[in-house]
Motif scaffolding. Structure first.
Motif, PDB file in Angstrom:
ATOM      1  N   ILE A 173       6.048  -2.575  14.477  1.00  9.40           N
ATOM      2  CA  ILE A 173       5.383  -3.473  15.422  1.00  9.40           C
ATOM      3  C   ILE A 173       3.863  -3.446  15.296  1.00  9.40           C
ATOM      4  N   PRO A 174       3.195  -2.271  15.270  1.00 10.70           N
ATOM      5  CA  PRO A 174       1.730  -2.300  15.165  1.00 10.70           C
ATOM      6  C   PRO A 174       1.226  -2.911  13.863  1.00 10.70           C
ATOM      7  N   VAL A 175       1.948  -2.711  12.776  1.00 11.51           N
ATOM      8  CA  VAL A 175       1.552  -3.295  11.492  1.00 11.51           C
ATOM      9  C   VAL A 175       1.665  -4.813  11.552  1.00 11.51           C
ATOM     10  N   LEU A 176       2.744  -5.311  12.111  1.00 11.02           N
ATOM     11  CA  LEU A 176       2.932  -6.759  12.232  1.00 11.02           C
ATOM     12  C   LEU A 176       1.884  -7.374  13.156  1.00 11.02           C
ATOM     13  N   ALA A 177       1.527  -6.669  14.225  1.00  3.95           N
ATOM     14  CA  ALA A 177       0.509  -7.183  15.140  1.00  3.95           C
ATOM     15  C   ALA A 177      -0.836  -7.308  14.430  1.00  3.95           C
ATOM     16  N   LEU A 178      -1.185  -6.315  13.634  1.00  2.00           N
ATOM     17  CA  LEU A 178      -2.449  -6.377  12.894  1.00  2.00           C
ATOM     18  C   LEU A 178      -2.413  -7.497  11.857  1.00  2.00           C
ATOM     19  N   ASP A 233       5.569   5.473  20.749  1.00  2.00           N
ATOM     20  CA  ASP A 233       5.310   6.736  20.050  1.00  2.00           C
ATOM     21  C   ASP A 233       3.957   6.596  19.352  1.00  2.00           C
ATOM     22  N   LEU A 234       2.896   7.150  19.956  1.00  2.00           N
ATOM     23  CA  LEU A 234       1.545   6.967  19.425  1.00  2.00           C
ATOM     24  C   LEU A 234       1.413   7.541  18.027  1.00  2.00           C
ATOM     25  N   GLY A 235       1.948   8.723  17.787  1.00  2.00           N
ATOM     26  CA  GLY A 235       1.853   9.329  16.462  1.00  2.00           C
ATOM     27  C   GLY A 235       2.527   8.489  15.400  1.00  2.00           C
ATOM     28  N   LEU A 236       3.723   8.001  15.699  1.00  3.00           N
ATOM     29  CA  LEU A 236       4.445   7.131  14.764  1.00  3.00           C
ATOM     30  C   LEU A 236       3.653   5.860  14.499  1.00  3.00           C
ATOM     31  N   ALA A 237       3.084   5.274  15.544  1.00  2.00           N
ATOM     32  CA  ALA A 237       2.354   4.014  15.394  1.00  2.00           C
ATOM     33  C   ALA A 237       1.119   4.193  14.511  1.00  2.00           C
ATOM     34  N   ILE A 238       0.349   5.237  14.758  1.00  2.00           N
ATOM     35  CA  ILE A 238      -0.846   5.488  13.939  1.00  2.00           C
ATOM     36  C   ILE A 238      -0.450   5.758  12.499  1.00  2.00           C
ATOM     37  N   ASP A 239       0.555   6.612  12.305  1.00  2.00           N
ATOM     38  CA  ASP A 239       0.998   6.938  10.941  1.00  2.00           C
ATOM     39  C   ASP A 239       1.498   5.695  10.217  1.00  2.00           C
ATOM     40  N   SER A 240       2.149   4.786  10.934  1.00  4.05           N
ATOM     41  CA  SER A 240       2.675   3.573  10.309  1.00  4.05           C
ATOM     42  C   SER A 240       1.546   2.685   9.804  1.00  4.05           C
ATOM     43  N   VAL A 241       0.468   2.566  10.590  1.00  2.28           N
ATOM     44  CA  VAL A 241      -0.662   1.736  10.165  1.00  2.28           C
ATOM     45  C   VAL A 241      -1.388   2.385   8.998  1.00  2.28           C
ATOM     46  N   VAL A 242      -1.615   3.695   9.062  1.00  2.65           N
ATOM     47  CA  VAL A 242      -2.265   4.393   7.953  1.00  2.65           C
ATOM     48  C   VAL A 242      -1.431   4.235   6.682  1.00  2.65           C
ATOM     49  N   ALA A 243      -0.109   4.407   6.795  1.00  2.00           N
ATOM     50  CA  ALA A 243       0.767   4.262   5.626  1.00  2.00           C
ATOM     51  C   ALA A 243       0.718   2.847   5.074  1.00  2.00           C
ATOM     52  N   ALA A 244       0.608   1.845   5.947  1.00  2.00           N
ATOM     53  CA  ALA A 244       0.535   0.454   5.494  1.00  2.00           C
ATOM     54  C   ALA A 244      -0.742   0.213   4.703  1.00  2.00           C
ATOM     55  N   VAL A 245      -1.831   0.876   5.089  1.00  2.00           N
ATOM     56  CA  VAL A 245      -3.077   0.746   4.326  1.00  2.00           C
ATOM     57  C   VAL A 245      -2.942   1.464   2.988  1.00  2.00           C
ATOM     58  N   ARG A 246      -2.380   2.657   3.007  1.00  2.00           N
ATOM     59  CA  ARG A 246      -2.216   3.427   1.770  1.00  2.00           C
ATOM     60  C   ARG A 246      -1.339   2.684   0.762  1.00  2.00           C
ATOM     61  N   GLY A 278      -0.991  -0.600   0.592  1.00  2.00           N
ATOM     62  CA  GLY A 278      -1.523  -1.921   0.271  1.00  2.00           C
ATOM     63  C   GLY A 278      -0.961  -3.035   1.127  1.00  2.00           C
ATOM     64  N   GLU A 279      -0.032  -2.712   2.045  1.00  4.26           N
ATOM     65  CA  GLU A 279       0.510  -3.742   2.931  1.00  4.26           C
ATOM     66  C   GLU A 279      -0.593  -4.301   3.840  1.00  4.26           C
ATOM     67  N   LEU A 280      -1.489  -3.418   4.280  1.00  5.77           N
ATOM     68  CA  LEU A 280      -2.704  -3.798   4.990  1.00  5.77           C
ATOM     69  C   LEU A 280      -3.893  -3.307   4.180  1.00  5.77           C
ATOM     70  N   THR A 281      -4.993  -4.031   4.219  1.00  6.77           N
ATOM     71  CA  THR A 281      -6.188  -3.566   3.529  1.00  6.77           C
ATOM     72  C   THR A 281      -7.098  -2.823   4.507  1.00  6.77           C
ATOM     73  N   GLU A 282      -7.915  -1.941   3.960  1.00  5.52           N
ATOM     74  CA  GLU A 282      -8.871  -1.251   4.824  1.00  5.52           C
ATOM     75  C   GLU A 282      -9.904  -2.249   5.357  1.00  5.52           C
ATOM     76  N   LYS A 283     -10.169  -3.304   4.604  1.00  7.78           N
ATOM     77  CA  LYS A 283     -11.078  -4.345   5.087  1.00  7.78           C
ATOM     78  C   LYS A 283     -10.537  -4.980   6.362  1.00  7.78           C
ATOM     79  N   ARG A 284      -9.214  -5.180   6.405  1.00  7.12           N
ATOM     80  CA  ARG A 284      -8.615  -5.744   7.617  1.00  7.12           C
ATOM     81  C   ARG A 284      -8.766  -4.772   8.791  1.00  7.12           C
ATOM     82  N   ILE A 285      -8.582  -3.497   8.550  1.00  5.54           N
ATOM     83  CA  ILE A 285      -8.767  -2.489   9.596  1.00  5.54           C
ATOM     84  C   ILE A 285     -10.220  -2.502  10.066  1.00  5.54           C
ATOM     85  N   ASP A 286     -11.151  -2.561   9.128  1.00  6.00           N
ATOM     86  CA  ASP A 286     -12.573  -2.571   9.472  1.00  6.00           C
ATOM     87  C   ASP A 286     -12.923  -3.757  10.370  1.00  6.00           C
ATOM     88  N   GLN A 287     -12.312  -4.890  10.095  1.00  4.86           N
ATOM     89  CA  GLN A 287     -12.584  -6.083  10.893  1.00  4.86           C
ATOM     90  C   GLN A 287     -12.272  -5.833  12.374  1.00  4.86           C
TER      91      GLN A 287
END
Length: 582
Positions: free
Chosen positions: A338-343, A355-368, A370-379
């Protein structure tokens, strides 16, 4: 000390907004040299954060307990640590949200809230967005002694945008005194569906133009001007509009069958007005819009829906999800996705993942991956930090606990709140008001919905309270009829009467007694279209201030000036704008 934060704080402390930028849209930082300073400060801060810290800035979490150092079993269960401060240190979220319910229990007194806020800020490397839902009225997290207002629909009935702005400014100053710098208000939904189970009186009106006027007024009141220590970040919700649902997104995924053209005409105007007023953040709705996004995704996870906000309305500020623990957003995907899709859809802040830990880890893993870019996170990180900068949170995260009691519930605030509430009472039908006799010679019976509400009004009228609840029994109805026989005046309070046959039966039986009867809808005004009561009033709120105003109208101390802010359908319909005075 974290050097980028020192630099940002230094710029924040010296930042002066030119008069022409008193109500800017923070989405366009190139408007002035001062806005360039904002960009420079938050960019420097962001560059000092690791990927994990950047991702943490995007999350707003709940916590358990009323003190930063309070060991609470809920924190151990949900976060693996004992205290709220340890949750902040472990996960480094960008924000927290306070509640006053048994599940989270963060709120007791203004002093306690200020201490909690300061304790959490001291535990955080980057100053926190500290949030709550102080819409006022039906959704109020912090009760008395904080100043109470009757809510959005009551303000809409009062028809004074000046009152609405003043109410928001008072609420903002008191929240900020307690260390809260983001308010999940105003509700910008147009309540176009009278059967709506979750919005109702949280909306200003069923008229898009009226709702837009009041949304903008409250944004101005909440936010005032950049870096004001009496302001909070306002949050217009629930985009793209939750007003035409007949289901609750807390428990299911409602469908809004709007075309884009219908959305522009009905639901968009309040959000457009909020953006023009410089709104800091906009909250998404967990609703499905099949004619706008045929995929079936809730708006929170829908790029076509968020594009309406980003592209059609031109908004580049913070977009925050509604709670990610709600059923409406969890119907189609596991919590890790869900958090990855929202971003991906264009959201910035992610509120209350299960689950905050799961959510954060999921977004970090998506960046690692390439599913999400760090540029998108920076935005998104830059948007969140910019919001904190403009409210002065980066430069001044702590509050003066010694000033809380003088600021929260100050006498001038309470007086202003009552004066505003006095202007909201609507008389829809009148045969015998105001009272022809004084209360000293009148025996009043107050019955119907609301244990506390009936007793409050009875005390104000010098009468007797006989609460019967939302579904009165035959025995309760019979008791009320017996009591009415010896009363000179009967006041019947209703709430959702149109859906409760036994409330209708109570009112009908009391009318047959032959005594003067005043019926009062103390929440949604749609009750007034039902039963043949000769006197029908709407208060839009069952709070003590609304009962005080109601008592003054009944006794003739106050001339009613409220007008219906919604059209009332039913057996005896009333148009928007209807209201009787004397």
């Amino acid at each position: 000390m974290f050097r980028p934060l020192v630099a940002a704080a230094a710029v924040a402390a010296s930042f002066v907004v030119p008069p022409a930028a008193a109500a800017p849209t923070p989405a366009t930082p190139d408007q002035s040299a001062s806005a360039q300073q904002v960009r420079s400060a938050v960019t420097e801060l962001a560059e000092g954060l690791s990927l994990e810290e950047k991702v943490g800035q995007l999350f707003v979490t709940y916590l358990h307990g009323q003190a930063a150092d309070e060991v609470h079993p809920g924190n151990q269960r949900d976060f693996g640590v004992g205290t709220p401060a340890e949750v902040i240190a472990k996960y480094r979220p960008g924000g927290v949200v306070y509640f006053n319910n048994p599940s989270y229990d963060n709120i007791d007194t203004p002093q306690q809230i200020a201490r909690l806020s300061n304790g959490l800020q001291r535990a955080s490397r980057v100053p926190l967005a500290v949030a709550t839902d102080q819409e006022t009225g039906l959704v109020t997290r912090i009760g008395a002694p904080a100043t109470q207002f009757p809510g959005n629909m009551a303000l809409g009935a009062g028809r004074s945008t000046r009152d609405a702005e003043r109410a928001a400014a008072i609420t903002a100053s008191e929240l900020r005194a307690m260390g809260i710098n983001q308010n999940f208000a105003p509700d910008a939904d147009v309540n176009s569906n009278p059967a709506n189970p979750v919005i109702g009186v949280r909306s200003y009106s069923s008229d898009p133009a009226l709702a837009a006027e009041f949304t903008a007024a409250q944004v101005r009141g909440y936010q005032q001007r950049w870096l004001s220590r009496d302001s909070v970040s306002a949050t217009a919700k629930h985009f793209p509009g939750h007003g035409d649902t007949d289901e609750d997104s807390h428990t299911t995924l409602p469908v809004v069958d709007r075309t884009v053209e219908q959305w522009r005409a009905v639901d968009a105007p309040p959000f457009e007005a909020a953006i023009r007023a410089g709104i800091d953040s906009v909250m998404t709705a967990h609703i499905r819009l099949p004619r706008i996004d045929p995929s079936g995704e809730p708006a929170t996870l829908s790029k076509p829906a968020i594009d309406l906000l980003r592209n059609d309305l031109g908004y580049d500020g913070v977009v925050i999800t509604d709670s990610l623990a709600m059923a409406g957003v969890r119907k189609m995907h596991p919590d890790a996705e869900i958090p990855v899709l929202a971003l991906k859809a264009g959201v910035d802040q992610l509120l209350m993942p299960v689950d905050l830990g799961l959510a954060i880890d999921s977004v970090v893993a998506a960046v690692r991956s390439g599913e999400l870019t760090e540029k998108r996170i920076d935005q998104s990180v830059l948007r969140v930090l910019r919001m904190k900068f403009l409210r002065g949170t980066l430069g001044h995260p702590l509050v003066d606990e010694s000033r809380v009691d003088a600021s929260v519930g100050a006498p001038q605030n309470l007086a202003a709140a009552q004066a505003i509430t006095d202007r909201t009472i609507t008389v829809v039908r009148n045969e015998s008001l105001p009272l022809k006799t004084t209360l000293k010679t009148t025996s009043a019976l107050v019955t119907g919905w609301g244990e506390t509400t009936t007793r409050t009004l009875a005390g104000l009228l010098g009468g007797t309270a006989l609460p019967t609840g939302g579904t009165p029994t035959e025995a309760q109805i019979a008791e009320a009829v017996r009591a009415a026989a010896s009363a000179d005046l009967v006041v019947v309070l209703t709430n959702a009467l149109s859906k409760q046959p036994t409330q209708q039966a109570l009112l009908t039986r009391l009318l047959a007694v032959g005594k003067p009867v005043v019926a009062v809808a103390v929440q949604n005004p749609y009750d007034v279209a039902h039963t043949a009561a000769p006197n029908w009033l709407a208060t839009y709120s069952y709070g003590a201030g609304s009962m005080a105003a109601l008592a003054k109208v009944i006794t003739g101390e106050l001339k009613p000036s409220g007008r219906l802010p919604v059209a009332v359908p039913g057996p005896t319909p009333y148009p928007i704008g209807h209201g009787v005075t004397w």
